[in-house]
Design an enzyme around this catalytic site. Sequence first.
Site, PDB file in Angstrom:
ATOM      1  N   LYS A   1      10.755  -1.186 -10.649  1.00  0.00           N
ATOM      2  CA  LYS A   1      11.643  -1.433  -9.503  1.00  0.00           C
ATOM      3  C   LYS A   1      12.488  -2.687  -9.771  1.00  0.00           C
ATOM      4  O   LYS A   1      13.693  -2.693  -9.560  1.00  0.00           O
ATOM      5  CB  LYS A   1      10.806  -1.635  -8.232  1.00  0.00           C
TER       6      LYS A   1
ATOM      7  N   LYS B   1      15.182 -14.340  -9.457  1.00  0.00           N
ATOM      8  CA  LYS B   1      13.993 -13.487  -9.598  1.00  0.00           C
ATOM      9  C   LYS B   1      14.259 -12.357 -10.612  1.00  0.00           C
ATOM     10  O   LYS B   1      13.407 -12.013 -11.418  1.00  0.00           O
ATOM     11  CB  LYS B   1      13.626 -12.908  -8.219  1.00  0.00           C
TER      12      LYS B   1
HETATM   13  P1  NAD Z   1       2.518  -3.852  -0.718  1.00  0.00           P
HETATM   14  O1  NAD Z   1       2.978  -2.443  -0.828  1.00  0.00           O
HETATM   15  O2  NAD Z   1       1.121  -4.188  -1.085  1.00  0.00           O
HETATM   16  O3  NAD Z   1       2.746  -4.394   0.793  1.00  0.00           O
HETATM   17  C1  NAD Z   1       3.865  -4.083   1.577  1.00  0.00           C
HETATM   18  C2  NAD Z   1       3.430  -4.028   3.044  1.00  0.00           C
HETATM   19  O4  NAD Z   1       4.595  -3.791   3.838  1.00  0.00           O
HETATM   20  C3  NAD Z   1       2.450  -2.883   3.340  1.00  0.00           C
HETATM   21  O5  NAD Z   1       1.346  -3.358   4.092  1.00  0.00           O
HETATM   22  C4  NAD Z   1       3.286  -1.876   4.149  1.00  0.00           C
HETATM   23  O6  NAD Z   1       2.528  -1.143   5.093  1.00  0.00           O
HETATM   24  C5  NAD Z   1       4.270  -2.811   4.826  1.00  0.00           C
HETATM   25  N1  NAD Z   1       5.521  -2.144   5.205  1.00  0.00           N
HETATM   26  C6  NAD Z   1       6.253  -1.250   4.498  1.00  0.00           C
HETATM   27  N2  NAD Z   1       7.355  -0.906   5.183  1.00  0.00           N
HETATM   28  C7  NAD Z   1       7.310  -1.588   6.357  1.00  0.00           C
HETATM   29  C8  NAD Z   1       8.177  -1.666   7.481  1.00  0.00           C
HETATM   30  N3  NAD Z   1       9.294  -0.959   7.532  1.00  0.00           N
HETATM   31  N4  NAD Z   1       7.833  -2.478   8.496  1.00  0.00           N
HETATM   32  C9  NAD Z   1       6.693  -3.209   8.455  1.00  0.00           C
HETATM   33  N5  NAD Z   1       5.828  -3.171   7.424  1.00  0.00           N
HETATM   34  C10 NAD Z   1       6.146  -2.383   6.380  1.00  0.00           C
HETATM   35  O7  NAD Z   1       3.552  -4.711  -1.595  1.00  0.00           O
HETATM   36  P2  NAD Z   1       3.282  -6.158  -2.231  1.00  0.00           P
HETATM   37  O8  NAD Z   1       2.613  -6.016  -3.543  1.00  0.00           O
HETATM   38  O9  NAD Z   1       2.720  -7.056  -1.170  1.00  0.00           O
HETATM   39  O10 NAD Z   1       4.803  -6.588  -2.570  1.00  0.00           O
HETATM   40  C11 NAD Z   1       5.701  -7.023  -1.575  1.00  0.00           C
HETATM   41  C12 NAD Z   1       6.952  -7.533  -2.262  1.00  0.00           C
HETATM   42  O11 NAD Z   1       6.605  -8.637  -3.111  1.00  0.00           O
HETATM   43  C13 NAD Z   1       7.636  -6.494  -3.164  1.00  0.00           C
HETATM   44  O12 NAD Z   1       9.019  -6.607  -3.031  1.00  0.00           O
HETATM   45  C14 NAD Z   1       7.168  -6.887  -4.555  1.00  0.00           C
HETATM   46  O13 NAD Z   1       8.091  -6.518  -5.582  1.00  0.00           O
HETATM   47  C15 NAD Z   1       7.067  -8.396  -4.429  1.00  0.00           C
HETATM   48  N6  NAD Z   1       6.130  -9.021  -5.367  1.00  0.00           N
HETATM   49  C16 NAD Z   1       4.907  -8.450  -5.598  1.00  0.00           C
HETATM   50  C17 NAD Z   1       4.038  -9.057  -6.508  1.00  0.00           C
HETATM   51  C18 NAD Z   1       2.670  -8.451  -6.795  1.00  0.00           C
HETATM   52  O14 NAD Z   1       1.999  -8.898  -7.746  1.00  0.00           O
HETATM   53  N7  NAD Z   1       2.203  -7.477  -6.020  1.00  0.00           N
HETATM   54  C19 NAD Z   1       4.403 -10.237  -7.141  1.00  0.00           C
HETATM   55  C20 NAD Z   1       5.644 -10.809  -6.863  1.00  0.00           C
HETATM   56  C21 NAD Z   1       6.504 -10.196  -5.965  1.00  0.00           C
END
Ligand code: NAD
Length: 296
Positions: free
Chosen positions: A243, A175
């Site tokens: 990040k 990744k």
């Molecule tokens: P986001 O911030 O939209 O969602 C994260 C969720 O986790 C939130 O609902 C938050 O309340 C919850 N959360 C945070 N800490 C927590 C805890 N301790 N216990 C339980 N719940 C908790 O993030 P996202 O965009 O869904 O991204 C998630 C992961 O996927 C990240 O690592 C990101 O880099 C990766 N990612 C994101 C994308 C994108 O386009 N958004 C694409 C590929 C990968």
Amino acid sequence: MKAKTHLSIGFIGAGSMGLPMLKNLISSGYSVTVYDINTGVTNRLEKDKIRTVNNLRAIANNDFIISMLPDTPDVLGVFNRETGINQFLKPGTIVIEMSTISSSSSIEIGKELQKSQIEFLDAPVSGGVKGAIEANLSIMVGGKKDTFNKSLNILNCMGKNIIYAGKLGMGQTFKMCNQIMVATHIQSMCEAFALCKSKGGDLKLLKDTLVGGAANSWMLENLGDLVIDKNDKAGFRIDLQLKDLRLASEAAFETGVSLPGLALVQSLYLQSRAYKEGKNGNQSLFKTYDRMTNQK
Ligand code: NAD
């Protein structure tokens, strides 16, 4: 299509990515229970008749645990040996950790869980929110091959391109390589467009020309028009891009490899954030190029 399964999944983190992913698991026939630290999120899920719990203990008793959390400290907190979910998981549980985090932390968590006969995969994704909604994410998986095989039916409900990358931590390493190329492709597109603009060239024509040749890339095809139209709408945000570049840099320090392109592009994205553009889509690196080249 509904899967014929009695397997249950505890899903942790129902954000931009997690929510569509867990919905795809439910529509594939899995019994899914969700924990999210934000009660606003879980209240909305309850209204949609999706089962939720309000603590990690209550989600531990499932066949599979999937986590999709923002960053390394969040994942380390959830899988903390003393205060996290670890103490409640039963032997034989499979944990599929799908957030983008440091590969060394993934290895640390996986090894700790394995001491209690809990299986672990690091399985970050590529393809963004669109890929999560359409269940065609690319999923890069590290861990034991046998655990990967047992998890394939579940992974297939969320993605199309499911790759076994190798040993524990290798999913995250793949990744990071992906993210280096994503960022440098955007940077090289912005640079080429800046030169063309300075010469008074037609950017749409340039883009159509390059798409047909050796300089083509996913970024040029999918984000080129947004750059030309000066559209900075958020898809994958600058903050998330930074990040991931930070994680790639940390990995490079760990193994001592010199990656000058990564250092350059990280510095350019830091400029974007300094101008408070962190919530914009990552294509909005064009704004940094506009400033550097004094062009509009
Ligand atoms: P986001 O911030 O939209 O969602 C994260 C969720 O986790 C939130 O609902 C938050 O309340 C919850 N959360 C945070 N800490 C927590 C805890 N301790 N216990 C339980 N719940 C908790 O993030 P996202 O965009 O869904 O991204 C998630 C992961 O996927 C990240 O690592 C990101 O880099 C990766 N990612 C994101 C994308 C994108 O386009 N958004 C694409 C590929 C990968």
